[in-house]
Scaffold this motif. Structure first.
Motif: not given
Length: 606
Positions: A415-425, A453-456, A485-490
């Motif tokens: 399984f290959e992953i391809s990292p790249e910049p993206f906005a998680p929010r 203000d979640l960073p890239v 259901v609560t989805v949070s990102a910090t």
């Protein structure tokens, strides 16, 4: 070459083969034959001198001299048979017979020859056999009693009336008996010295073995205290043997193994059979190493040193079996893994039979209705409804197959992953929007808490979406109507914390350890109320691991579940990760998700 060495070689040539390979037995046989052969040769050499001085001998004198040659026959008997005790018994009989013959003709118990009866048991003492000594003593006493009885009843010839001659003969008898007894004493001392020397040699040999054996030899008293331990203990435990005496060894035994250790020593001390026990011993770190002490596995076999003693000491042999224990544990883990694989196969078959059969039945059933629409008199609205059901069933089948394929690719390292910049929010909000309709249909409130203000972050955005979709889908599925259901990102430091919390049915404590295993579903397979293959959290766990992240699950039955995922903000695939994956497409298929979303929109329009 000296005369003594020549005599020794001649005597060794006469030894029986059974006596040639044991030094003490060889010395005893040599001590038996040497004086007898020497005495017989002296008697033969003295016989012509006696004839020259005495003249024509009497029949008794000839018989006496002939009797003196009997030791040669005894030496021949021992040389041919090797029966040491039998030779001593025959020697006692020959000596007693000679003494009786001479004493009977020279005054009975008052004869100068009677004193030689004392020599009979002394000579038998060299045999080192209690039975021979008892026999010789009884024989000498019997001969003395017989001489007394014959003299009392005047059945013996009269003694020589010449008092001076009697005195000379008595002195000669005592002197010769004393000299012969002295020779016996010298032989006994020589045999004792040989025995002690051989004992020292044997002790040195065993001491050499004890010092050079890799196994540890120890001697214990009944309560387990060490009285002796071989130097090999220092190599095994990393501490001098002096610190292991007394209760030093016991203090190093693992606390959980001390009852078994003491029981084995006690049983060996009170019984006659060998006892074996395995326990752990603390080993000190080698000098120059900063590592702490660790435990090694030791196998100890012990047996009593003396069989009949009530307080017998115990001798034990200890061997390091840590490598064997590691192999046994590895085999046990392999067996457990094989059993789990077999159970996973069973769960897989049970799950697949349920997950595939239901949509296939729907596809076959509704397609047959469309084929026979004239007979069924279906209108356009009903046909569109059946077509939508067939499409939903097909999409469900596709998602099941895709999940199985993705999981197999992760397990095989393809399984290959391809990292790249993206906005998680933005990615997280997109996933929540996709599942908002499902949440409303199930009567579940879907709450999203993601700071603006979640960073890239640098990572695989498609894998991130699949992580979020699987976690939110699971939370909605297992939350009853009216729940949330609560989805949070910090952000914490250099890591993104993604948390999905529901108020659903929860997971039992015994199932938490297996959450994330392929095809595992909490509860019994045939009693579950929710659809699914059990691959959602497995895929999440695999994708999180590929991102060098962590997944933590906390749950309480009846209260809900919280799944927390930690991902690095700046992920860079390592060399190990690159080598473990190949050229596979990512598991997430956004086009499929978009098609599902479009289907749902069309369903709402209808």
């Amino acid at each position: 070459m000296t005369v003594l060495s020549i005599i020794r070689d001649c005597l060794d040539a006469l030894l029986h083969p059974s006596a040639r390979y044991d030094a003490l037995t060889r010395a005893r046989h040599r001590a038996f034959m040497a004086p007898r052969l020497l005495g017989s040769l002296v008697a033969l050499a003295a016989f012509p001198v006696y004839l020259a001085m005495r003249g024509a001998p009497t029949a008794l004198e000839v018989a006496a001299f002939a009797w003196l040659i009997a030791p040669i026959l005894l030496s021949w008997f021992l040389s041919r048979t090797g029966r040491y005790e039998g030779a001593h018994i025959l020697s006692a009989l020959a000596l007693a017979g000679l003494v009786m013959m001479v004493a009977a003709t020279t005054g009975g118990i008052e004869s100068f020859a009677a004193v030689w009866l004392i020599v009979v048991p002394l000579e038998a003492a060299l045999s080192a056999s209690r039975r021979v000594v008892v026999f010789a003593s009884a024989l000498a006493l019997s001969c003395a009693a017989l001489l007394i009885a014959l003299g009392h009843f005047h059945l013996l010839p009269m003694a020589e009336p010449n008092a001076a001659l009697r005195g000379v003969l008595m002195g000669a008898g005592v002197a010769s008996a004393t000299l012969y007894a002295a020779g016996l004493a010298v032989s006994a001392e020589s045999l004792a010295r040989t025995s002690v020397s051989l004992l020292y040699v044997e002790e040195d040999r065993y001491r050499l073995l004890a010092r050079n054996m890799s196994d540890v030899i120890s001697r214990h008293n009944r309560n387990g205290a060490v009285e002796f331990i071989s130097p090999a203990a220092e190599a095994m435990l990393g501490t001098p043997g002096a610190r292991l005496t007394g209760h030093g060894l016991f203090d190093r035994v693992h606390v959980a193994d001390r009852p078994a250790y003491l029981t084995a020593l006690s049983d060996a001390a009170s019984g006659s059979e060998q006892r074996s026990v395995e326990f752990r011993l603390r080993r000190d770190a080698a000098r120059g190493q900063n590592g702490s002490a660790d435990f090694i596995w030791v196998e100890m076999r012990c047996r009593p040193l003396e069989q009949a003693s009530p307080e017998a000491e115990v001798v034990a042999v200890m061997r390091d079996v840590t490598d064997r224990k590691i192999q046994e544990q590895a085999l046990e883990m392999a067996r457990t893994a094989a059993e789990q694989a077999d159970a996973s196969k069973t769960r897989f078959l049970a799950t697949m039979s349920h997950e595939l059969r239901t949509p296939l039945n729907a596809i076959i059933g509704f397609s047959e209705m469309i084929v026979h629409e004239e007979a069924m008199m279906l209108d356009a609205a009903r046909r569109r409804e059946y077509a939508q059901l067939i499409n939903d069933s097909g999409q469900h089948l596709l998602s099941v197959v895709n999940g199985i394929l993705d999981m197999s690719k992760m397990e095989t390292g393809n399984f290959e992953i391809s990292p790249e910049p993206f906005a998680p929010r933005a990615a997280l909000l997109h996933c929540c929007n996709l599942l908002a309709l499902k949440a409303r249909d199930n009567g579940v409130d879907l709450i999203t808490r993601a700071a603006e203000d979640l960073p890239v972050m640098n990572g695989d955005p498609r894998a991130f979406k699949q992580i979020a979709l699987n976690l939110i889908t699971n939370a909605i599925k297992f939350t009853e109507r009216g729940g949330s259901v609560t989805v949070s990102a910090t952000v914490e430091g250099s890591r993104l914390m993604l948390s999905v919390t529901d108020t659903g049915v929860g997971i039992a404590a015994e199932d938490l350890a297996r959450i994330g295993d392929p095809f595992f579903q909490a509860g019994k397979t045939y009693q579950r109320k929710h659809e699914g293959t059990g691959l959602g959290l497995s895929i999440v766990k695999g994708l999180v691991g590929l991102h060098n992240g962590e997944m933590n699950v906390q749950s309480t039955v009846g209260e809900g579940t919280t799944v927390a995922v930690t991902l690095p903000l700046d992920f860079a695939p390592s060399l190990t990760t690159s080598n473990n994956v190949a050229t596979l497409k990512p598991a997430l298929r956004p086009e499929s998700q978009d098609e599902v979303h479009q289907v749902k929109k069309r369903a709402q329009a209808y």
